[in-house]
Design a protein around this motif. Structure first.
Motif: not given
Length: 76
Positions: A46, A48-52, A54-55, A58
Motif C-alpha cells: 500500500f 498510504r499507511r491508513e490503507l495498510a 485497514s487491511r 480486516e
C-alpha cells in the motif's frame, strides 16, 4: 510504501498449504519467493499507511496475525 504480510514458514510446502487455506477463505495473497521474508505470505502493498492499517484490521478479524513493514521505493 507499506507491506502487509504473514511471517515466513519453515519451507515452501508449508507456505503453499497456508496459501491454499487463505485462497479458500477468499484472501488475496501470494508466497514471497525470495529475500529475508522468503516463504512468507504477502497480503498487500500500500502507498498510504491508513490503507495498510485497514487491511491489517480486516485480516485480524479473520483470525490472522499479519505484520506491517515500511518499504522503500525507488523511482526513476
Amino acid at each position: 510504501g507499506y507491506w502487509v504480510y504473514l511471517e515466513p514458514l519453515a519451507n515452501r510446502d508449508e507456505a503453499r498449504r497456508r496459501l491454499a487455506e487463505l485462497k479458500a477463505r477468499g484472501v488475496d495473497s501470494y508466497i514471497i519467493p525470495k529475500g529475508e521474508l522468503e516463504n512468507g505470505i504477502s497480503l498487500g502493498v500500500f502507498t498510504r499507511r491508513e490503507l495498510a492499517e485497514s487491511r491489517l484490521a480486516e485480516l485480524n478479524r479473520l483470525g490472522l496475525s499479519p505484520r506491517l513493514s515500511n518499504i522503500e521505493r525507488s523511482y526513476r
